[in-house]
Design a protein around this motif. Structure first.
Motif, mmCIF file in Angstrom:
data_model
loop_
_atom_site.group_PDB
_atom_site.id
_atom_site.type_symbol
_atom_site.label_atom_id
_atom_site.label_comp_id
_atom_site.label_asym_id
_atom_site.label_seq_id
_atom_site.Cartn_x
_atom_site.Cartn_y
_atom_site.Cartn_z
ATOM 1 N N ASP A 118 9.854 8.931 12.587
ATOM 2 C CA ASP A 118 8.524 9.350 12.122
ATOM 3 C C ASP A 118 8.242 8.943 10.675
ATOM 4 O OD1 ASP A 118 7.919 10.583 14.596
ATOM 5 O OD2 ASP A 118 9.007 12.380 13.983
ATOM 6 N N GLY A 119 9.150 8.209 10.063
ATOM 7 C CA GLY A 119 8.919 7.752 8.696
ATOM 8 C C GLY A 119 8.042 6.515 8.681
ATOM 9 N N PRO A 120 7.337 6.282 7.576
ATOM 10 C CA PRO A 120 6.425 5.137 7.518
ATOM 11 C C PRO A 120 7.152 3.827 7.267
ATOM 12 C CG PRO A 120 6.395 6.318 5.438
ATOM 13 C CD PRO A 120 7.268 7.113 6.361
ATOM 14 N N VAL A 121 6.574 2.758 7.776
ATOM 15 C CA VAL A 121 7.070 1.426 7.453
ATOM 16 C C VAL A 121 6.794 1.124 5.981
ATOM 17 C CG1 VAL A 121 6.760 -1.046 7.888
ATOM 18 C CG2 VAL A 121 6.897 0.564 9.804
ATOM 19 N N GLU A 122 5.603 1.491 5.516
ATOM 20 C CA GLU A 122 5.241 1.289 4.117
ATOM 21 C C GLU A 122 5.694 2.502 3.317
ATOM 22 O OE1 GLU A 122 4.245 -1.528 3.194
ATOM 23 O OE2 GLU A 122 3.675 -2.397 5.126
ATOM 24 N N ALA A 123 6.911 2.438 2.773
ATOM 25 C CA ALA A 123 7.527 3.568 2.080
ATOM 26 C C ALA A 123 7.617 3.266 0.588
ATOM 27 C CB ALA A 123 8.893 3.859 2.681
ATOM 28 N N TYR A 124 8.498 3.995 -0.106
ATOM 29 C CA TYR A 124 8.618 3.857 -1.553
ATOM 30 C C TYR A 124 10.065 4.033 -1.966
ATOM 31 C CZ TYR A 124 3.586 4.139 -1.905
ATOM 32 O OH TYR A 124 2.247 3.870 -1.776
ATOM 33 N N ILE A 125 10.416 3.365 -3.073
ATOM 34 C CA ILE A 125 11.633 3.681 -3.815
ATOM 35 C C ILE A 125 11.167 4.036 -5.221
ATOM 36 C CG2 ILE A 125 12.039 1.195 -4.215
ATOM 37 C CD1 ILE A 125 15.046 1.949 -4.483
ATOM 38 N N GLY A 126 11.283 5.300 -5.584
ATOM 39 C CA GLY A 126 10.653 5.758 -6.805
ATOM 40 C C GLY A 126 9.151 5.561 -6.705
ATOM 41 N N GLN A 127 8.585 4.873 -7.693
ATOM 42 C CA GLN A 127 7.153 4.600 -7.693
ATOM 43 C C GLN A 127 6.809 3.220 -7.131
ATOM 44 O OE1 GLN A 127 4.923 7.030 -8.616
ATOM 45 N NE2 GLN A 127 6.804 8.241 -8.633
ATOM 46 N N ALA A 128 7.805 2.499 -6.651
ATOM 47 C CA ALA A 128 7.578 1.145 -6.157
ATOM 48 C C ALA A 128 7.442 1.125 -4.639
ATOM 49 C CB ALA A 128 8.722 0.229 -6.576
ATOM 50 N N PRO A 129 6.481 0.398 -4.100
ATOM 51 C CA PRO A 129 6.396 0.245 -2.642
ATOM 52 C C PRO A 129 7.658 -0.394 -2.093
ATOM 53 C CG PRO A 129 4.398 -0.551 -3.707
ATOM 54 C CD PRO A 129 5.401 -0.314 -4.802
ATOM 55 N N MET A 130 8.069 0.052 -0.908
ATOM 56 C CA MET A 130 9.266 -0.477 -0.252
ATOM 57 C C MET A 130 8.988 -0.544 1.239
ATOM 58 S SD MET A 130 13.179 1.052 -0.106
ATOM 59 C CE MET A 130 12.802 2.235 1.199
ATOM 60 N N ARG A 131 9.055 -1.724 1.788
ATOM 61 C CA ARG A 131 8.727 -1.910 3.202
ATOM 62 C C ARG A 131 9.969 -1.743 4.061
ATOM 63 N NH1 ARG A 131 4.664 -3.639 6.282
ATOM 64 N NH2 ARG A 131 5.110 -4.797 8.200
ATOM 65 N N ASN A 132 9.868 -0.870 5.072
ATOM 66 C CA ASN A 132 10.951 -0.670 6.038
ATOM 67 C C ASN A 132 10.635 -1.463 7.302
ATOM 68 O OD1 ASN A 132 12.651 1.045 4.546
ATOM 69 N ND2 ASN A 132 11.372 2.815 5.017
ATOM 70 N N ASN A 133 11.033 -2.721 7.273
ATOM 71 C CA ASN A 133 10.785 -3.644 8.373
ATOM 72 C C ASN A 133 12.142 -4.017 8.970
ATOM 73 O OD1 ASN A 133 9.470 -5.365 10.122
ATOM 74 N ND2 ASN A 133 9.415 -7.056 8.666
ATOM 75 N N ALA A 134 12.436 -3.526 10.166
ATOM 76 C CA ALA A 134 13.783 -3.610 10.718
ATOM 77 C C ALA A 134 14.149 -5.024 11.146
ATOM 78 C CB ALA A 134 13.904 -2.664 11.905
ATOM 79 N N GLN A 135 15.417 -5.393 10.866
ATOM 80 C CA GLN A 135 15.987 -6.663 11.298
ATOM 81 C C GLN A 135 17.447 -6.439 11.669
ATOM 82 O OE1 GLN A 135 15.362 -9.912 8.550
ATOM 83 N NE2 GLN A 135 13.315 -9.227 8.002
ATOM 84 N N ASP A 136 18.029 -7.386 12.399
ATOM 85 C CA ASP A 136 19.406 -7.227 12.874
ATOM 86 C C ASP A 136 20.443 -7.803 11.913
ATOM 87 O OD1 ASP A 136 18.580 -5.969 15.225
ATOM 88 O OD2 ASP A 136 18.332 -7.877 16.275
#
Length: 286
Positions: A118-136
């Motif tokens: 249920d977490g977003p793909v468009e997330a954050y690390i601190g104040q910086a955007p961080m994309r959670n785009n899965a790969q193998d």
């Protein structure tokens, strides 16, 4: 509609009556309740940031391996969690932290870059955007999703000079050779610097403010080394009691530190850019 102030948010998500509010930072307040409880109320204005943090905390807690503050509730703007009373960082707590991190990493993730359920793909690390785009594949994912996006931002902002970017790009090209033995996707905290470890007065360590995702377990440990962590040798001792690290892991610390250093360069400027370039050169020299 989301509450407009931390006191209202605390009351809504705890069901309690507020007796006092103390600012801890621009985005964080400590709220006292009449029933004696004390909670931390964090405000996130970036879309999806609270959801990312809350689902990250829930995912780490669901592993049954690490302690996180009790999450009372959250909405798109506010996160309300218990206040952890802190004490000195003792050796026993550090060993416990290492063992807990090893078990948390072993709990795994569906893929590198996988967000929490249920977490977003468009997330954050601190104040910086961080994309959670899965790969193998970890080397390709780390280059494409964790290194190059922040390198581009730093170059576009003038923090890293175009002629310097080639050092990081060469490292990305060589990642399959530099990554060490293949590892399965680990369940990462994702932003595991010392400030996100609370040493509880009860003698136990707690983790806060995750940027949780599936990744390489050495990345969390490299983050602990980056900004210093009390009792770090004892943390590593506890970790290796449960999950011994692959040969050469210490030589790969700069490789894994490159990601957070580039994030800091994108957010805070040239000083971190120089550290990132040094880390890239060290990784290439192995």
């Amino acid at each position: 509609m989301s509450p407009t102030d931390p006191a209202t948010a605390a009351a809504l998500h705890t069901g309690g009556t507020v007796s006092g509010v103390r600012d801890r930072s621009g985005a964080l307040c400590e709220v006292e309740l009449l029933d004696g409880r004390s909670v931390m109320v964090k405000q996130n204005r970036a879309p999806g940031a609270t959801r990312a943090e809350a689902t990250g905390l829930e995912w780490l807690a669901a592993s049954g391996t690490v302690r996180v503050p009790l999450l009372h509730g959250w909405d798109e703007r506010w996160l309300v969690a218990e206040r952890v009373v802190t004490g000195p960082p003792g050796r026993a707590a550090a060993v416990e932290l290492g063992r807990s991190l090893a078990r948390m990493h072993r709990a795994g993730a569906p893929a590198f870059g996988a967000p929490p359920p249920d977490g977003p793909v468009e997330a954050y690390i601190g104040q910086a955007p961080m994309r959670n785009n899965a790969q193998d594949s970890w080397p390709g994912w780390y280059a494409e999703q964790r290194v190059l996006p922040y390198l581009r931002t730093a170059v576009d902002d003038g923090t890293i000079r175009p002629q310097e970017a080639g050092t990081v790009e060469r490292l990305c090209d060589r990642l399959p050779d530099l990554a060490g033995p293949a590892e399965p996707p680990a369940r990462l905290h994702g932003d595991l610097w010392n400030g996100n470890v609370l040493w509880g007065a009860d003698g136990h360590p707690y983790l806060i403010d995750p940027a949780a995702h599936g990744g390489h377990r050495e990345t969390d440990l490299a983050m602990l080394h980056l900004f210093g962590c009390p009792q770090l040798p004892s943390v590593i001792q506890g970790y290796e009691e449960i999950a011994p690290l692959s040969e050469g892991w210490r030589t790969r610390i700069p490789l894994h530190q490159l990601f957070p250093l580039l994030v800091h360069a994108a957010l805070f400027g040239r000083g971190y850019a120089e550290q990132a370039l040094d880390a890239a050169r060290s990784a290439l020299a192995v």
